[in-house]
Design an enzyme around this catalytic site. Structure first.
Site, PDB file in Angstrom:
ATOM      1  N   CYS A 109       3.519   1.111   8.154  1.00 52.86           N
ATOM      2  CA  CYS A 109       3.266   1.982   6.950  1.00 52.86           C
ATOM      3  C   CYS A 109       2.135   3.264   8.095  1.00 52.86           C
ATOM      4  O   CYS A 109       1.572   3.243   9.265  1.00 52.86           O
ATOM      5  CB  CYS A 109       2.886   1.193   6.334  1.00 52.86           C
ATOM      6  SG  CYS A 109       2.436   2.371   4.709  1.00 52.86           S
TER       7      CYS A 109
ATOM      8  N   GLY B  48       3.283   7.801  10.007  1.00 50.84           N
ATOM      9  CA  GLY B  48       2.603   9.156  10.179  1.00 50.84           C
ATOM     10  C   GLY B  48       1.246   9.798  10.484  1.00 50.84           C
ATOM     11  O   GLY B  48       0.882  10.106  11.054  1.00 50.84           O
TER      12      GLY B  48
ATOM     13  N   ASN C 262       1.779   1.211  -9.282  1.00 55.34           N
ATOM     14  CA  ASN C 262       1.749   1.997  -7.540  1.00 55.34           C
ATOM     15  C   ASN C 262       0.383   1.102  -7.560  1.00 55.34           C
ATOM     16  O   ASN C 262      -0.242   0.951  -6.730  1.00 55.34           O
ATOM     17  CB  ASN C 262       1.471   3.165  -7.503  1.00 55.34           C
ATOM     18  CG  ASN C 262       0.740   3.290  -6.197  1.00 55.34           C
ATOM     19  OD1 ASN C 262       1.580   2.686  -5.916  1.00 55.34           O
ATOM     20  ND2 ASN C 262       0.282   4.591  -6.268  1.00 55.34           N
TER      21      ASN C 262
ATOM     22  N   LYS D  94     -15.034  -0.369  -4.568  1.00 54.17           N
ATOM     23  CA  LYS D  94     -14.931  -0.680  -3.218  1.00 54.17           C
ATOM     24  C   LYS D  94     -15.372   0.176  -2.085  1.00 54.17           C
ATOM     25  O   LYS D  94     -15.656  -0.902  -0.805  1.00 54.17           O
ATOM     26  CB  LYS D  94     -13.781   1.156  -3.805  1.00 54.17           C
ATOM     27  CG  LYS D  94     -13.676   2.117  -1.996  1.00 54.17           C
ATOM     28  CD  LYS D  94     -12.852   3.020  -1.667  1.00 54.17           C
ATOM     29  CE  LYS D  94     -12.694   3.775  -0.793  1.00 54.17           C
ATOM     30  NZ  LYS D  94     -11.597   3.573  -0.292  1.00 54.17           N
TER      31      LYS D  94
ATOM     32  N   HIS E 100      -2.410  -2.722   6.806  1.00 58.57           N
ATOM     33  CA  HIS E 100      -3.099  -2.737   5.901  1.00 58.57           C
ATOM     34  C   HIS E 100      -4.363  -3.966   6.493  1.00 58.57           C
ATOM     35  O   HIS E 100      -5.453  -4.756   5.133  1.00 58.57           O
ATOM     36  CB  HIS E 100      -2.128  -3.305   4.380  1.00 58.57           C
ATOM     37  CG  HIS E 100      -1.263  -2.558   3.578  1.00 58.57           C
ATOM     38  ND1 HIS E 100      -0.297  -1.842   4.791  1.00 58.57           N
ATOM     39  CD2 HIS E 100      -1.911  -1.033   3.237  1.00 58.57           C
ATOM     40  CE1 HIS E 100      -0.399  -1.116   4.169  1.00 58.57           C
ATOM     41  NE2 HIS E 100      -0.839  -0.356   2.977  1.00 58.57           N
TER      42      HIS E 100
ATOM     43  N   CYS F 277       7.405   1.908   1.629  1.00 56.55           N
ATOM     44  CA  CYS F 277       6.899   0.202   2.215  1.00 56.55           C
ATOM     45  C   CYS F 277       6.886  -0.196   0.718  1.00 56.55           C
ATOM     46  O   CYS F 277       6.273   0.107  -0.928  1.00 56.55           O
ATOM     47  CB  CYS F 277       5.629   0.597   2.891  1.00 56.55           C
ATOM     48  SG  CYS F 277       4.751   1.941   1.564  1.00 56.55           S
TER      49      CYS F 277
END
Length: 753
Positions: free
Chosen positions: A725, A430, A119, A18, A693, A642
């Site tokens: 999102c 949000g 997920n 990552k 994204h 989503c």
């Protein structure tokens, strides 16, 4: 007796992949450096698997973003707009995954969807009539050779042709069957090249075989593999399935000359019965998925041994994981804050390797029996004291507890009067960007380096900035930004009784995005308000409506590691009652709009439609209704969903009885809107108008066209405008620019209608 795993976590023990990939995205390291770091991570993992004496070690399961995308790129399934970009091969790959905006062009990313019932998210391949499917890449072969150079024989893995073509989106006249000849030729060439490298096994993943299959599907699958296996003598081919059973196609699968077949005996409820009824080919290895690749609890050795011994009467068994270990954290060794008494109940990816080996030794009578005895003693222990009040609350629920006080048709009128919003009201989902400073503030507080007052003061300053920005650009319904929240599930879990938390138990969700699912340890209850203070503070700063932001019970469950000693339904109802208390507290403190996100509603939906209601929807939808059933008609309930396909459960979504539902829609080209129109969907909707994204900033013209397309299918009175999102993963400049353009586009459309 041999051992195998279907796949291994690729982000690294401490999310090394990552961080290095994000360095590359920020132009802090070169492409060459990124590739070299990827090679080092692969080497570390292969050496670990060798050290743990796994017999079938996978290669090809590493990816800089997604393995389905890797397979598509390997086979030249690259839409023209990406292939024409004048950039390097790696930049083109990331353009498919994240979009691209620069001197070489401007393209949006491929659609992204949930990987079956997990997920994890995969990139959806796009195929048009001109797609020239053929072997063009070398990643699979290069990685196999890398491992071999280390003295490690691996089993290359890739997504199979049936699953790849079934998951793809088609643009044009041609469909999956029209590409059968060319895709068979491409896979034959893959097998031939691997054989030339002296590869012994290849694993071809076909998880789509556990879905509901039509006769056409079965004929197509058999046709692909009859042809593909006709020249298989060059090396051994393993068909790998997971996430379910092969009830529709088991007989066809065992009739094909595979050298190995991988079956999931954790989620594949009928696989054992299928093996018992129809047998198993003698010359074929059964890769038995008996160690759970999706949950983190210790394996029940007694139960597993009983299953394996039963299977051994039918086949030669290889002990395998039920699916890739991609879906669990890397290792328990880094969880220094958890006590030994707690940790010994868990098993992460590395520990599951140990479980495979211990099961193997027990079956081969190579140990003194302590492995089995210790395991049985552990599982017999009482882990926690039950919460009698919670259990009584669940038992006392009545049908009326799941029904809103006024029907939607009445609520629309009273809410319109109470809120007085313009046509096409604008909002966000949000969260706002989680900057380095925001994360540092949270980290310092957790380490007791700053006081609670200092922590709250910082957050309130960020909330004030966020509210001021939203008012400045003209958003109609505001949010507080969620600067206090690490994760939309973990944040609530930390404030609920019954949860345990890890420090470094990260799991990949998509690309470089990792989540740290909390663990449901015992009965769930709420001891005090969780969001009221920040929400009411934010509302005090503005006269515009401020949304209270909550995560729904189904999503909290689906994005946690659930208990295995009670049903998912029981655990979800406990969560629903706890979130209901928070909803009522927000309402009592003047919050007029409350968003209860159910982003993961579909995640545990059974893969077979015949099981949808009896095993999931009949309790998941009521659990959401339970959360908001007691609010006043004037309180507007929103929810958000989503990166899943919702068209086939759209009626059930309407049955959630929310007032407004926002959907991810930008990457799926607003296809859900046609379904909404077809069933006369009455709930107000906020289809995402741009993809958060991707770092690209949509233009006002682009956004205006998107809004106009929405209005073709949904009456303007029922449309909200929002991103698809939350914005926490985005940078501030792109976030602000995108939202400014979104509001400008809405104003242009309002002026025309």
């Amino acid at each position: 007796m041999k051992t195998a795993i279907t796949g291994f976590p690729r982000v690294g023990e401490l999310r090394e992949l990552k961080f290095v990939t994000e360095q590359y995205f920020r132009n802090e390291i070169s492409e060459k450096e990124l590739i070299e770091q990827g090679k080092k991570i692969r080497e570390k993992h292969w050496r670990l698997l060798k050290e743990k004496t796994i017999d079938f070690i996978p290669s090809g399961d590493f990816s800089f973003f997604d393995t389905t995308l890797d397979t598509a790129v390997l086979l030249n399934i690259i839409p023209k707009k990406y292939s024409e970009l004048n950039v390097t091969a790696l930049e083109k790959y990331f353009a498919l995954a994240r979009g691209y905006q620069g001197d070489a062009g401007d393209v949006t990313a491929l659609a992204m969807k949930k990987w079956f019932n997990t997920n994890y998210h995969y990139m959806v391949p796009e195929i048009d009539d001109e797609t020239d499917i053929k072997l063009v890449g070398d990643k699979l072969f290069t990685e196999y050779q890398e491992a071999k150079a280390l003295g490690i024989e691996t089993k290359p893995t890739l997504i199979g042709p049936f699953t790849l073509l079934k998951l793809a989106t088609y643009h044009g006249q041609k469909k999956a069957a029209d590409f059968s000849t060319v895709i068979i030729a491409a896979y034959k060439e893959i097998i031939k090249k691997l054989a030339e490298l002296d590869c012994q096994w290849v694993q071809i993943d076909e998880p789509a075989l556990v879905l509901d299959l039509s006769e056409t599907d079965k004929t197509f699958f058999v046709g692909l593999y009859k042809e593909l296996l006709s020249e298989k003598k060059m090396l051994s081919i393993q068909l790998q399935t997971y996430f379910g059973d092969l009830r529709d196609v088991y007989q066809e699968v065992i009739a094909l000359p595979f050298d190995g077949i991988g079956l999931d005996f954790i989620e594949g409820r009928k696989n054992l019965a299928l093996v018992e009824e129809y047998g198993f080919p003698k010359a074929t290895l059964l890769f038995a998925g008996v160690v759970n690749g999706k949950n983190i609890w210790k394996n029940n050795y007694e139960k597993t041994l009983e299953l394996v011994k039963e299977l051994q009467t039918k086949a030669e068994v290889v002990l395998n994981t039920s699916c890739s270990l991609l879906h669990v954290p890397f290792t328990l060794e880094n969880e220094l804050e958890l006590s030994h008494q707690v940790k010994r109940h868990f098993s992460f990816a590395v520990e599951k390797l140990t479980e495979l080996n211990e099961l193997k030794k027990i079956l081969q009578d190579e140990e003194d029996g302590s492995f089995l005895q210790d395991n049985m003693t552990l599982l017999a222990e009482t882990r926690f004291h039950k919460n009698q009040a919670v259990e009584e609350n669940i038992r006392s629920l009545k049908e009326s507890d799941f029904i809103r006080q006024a029907p939607l048709s009445e609520r629309v009128l009273v809410q319109a009067k109470a809120l007085n919003l313009p046509v096409l009201p604008t909002t966000t989902i949000g969260s706002f960007p989680q900057t380095k400073e925001v994360k540092q503030n949270r980290a310092k507080f957790k380490k007791n380096e700053i006081s609670e007052e200092e922590y709250n003061t910082f957050n309130k300053e960020k909330i004030a900035e966020c509210v001021k920005f939203q008012e400045k650009i003209g958003l109609d319904v505001l949010v507080h930004g969620e600067f206090e929240r690490n994760d939309m599930v973990e944040y609530f879990g930390e404030r609920l009784e019954g949860y345990l938390f890890t420090k470094r138990a990260w799991v990949q969700s998509y690309g470089t995005r990792c989540v740290k699912p909390p663990i449901i340890w015992g009965d769930i209850s709420r001891s005090e308000p969780m969001t009221v203070a920040y929400s009411t503070y934010a509302q005090s700063l503005t006269t515009k409506p401020m949304k209270g932001m909550l995560t729904g019970p189904v999503t909290i469950l689906n994005w946690s590691f659930p208990r295995e000693d009670i049903s998912l339904k029981a655990a979800t109802m406990q969560l629903a009652l706890a979130i209901q208390e928070e909803v009522l507290d927000l309402e009592a403190n003047g919050i007029k709009i409350i968003q209860i996100d159910e982003a993961a509603l579909r995640e545990k939906l059974p893969l077979r439609q015949t099981d949808w209601h009896s095993e999931y929807l009949d309790w998941a939808i009521p659990a959401f209704r339970l959360v908001h059933s007691k609010v006043q008609p004037t309180t507007q309930i929103h929810t958000h969903m989503c990166y899943s396909e919702f068209s086939d459960i759209i009626q059930e979504i309407e049955d959630m009885d929310a007032d407004v539902i926002s959907f991810e829609a930008s990457r799926s080209n607003l296809t859900i809107l046609e379904t909404l129109k077809a069933i006369n969907f009455q709930t107000q909707v906020g289809p995402g108008v741009y993809d958060i994204h991707s770092p690209r900033v949509p233009s006002v013209t682009e956004l205006k066209e998107t809004i106009e397309n929405i209005l073709i299918n949904v009456p303007k009175e029922r449309v909200w405008i929002n991103p698809d999102c939350g914005l926490k993963t985005r940078g501030i400049p792109e976030t602000e620019a995108s939202l400014v353009n979104m509001v400008k586009a809405v104003k242009k459309v309002r002026g025309e209608i």
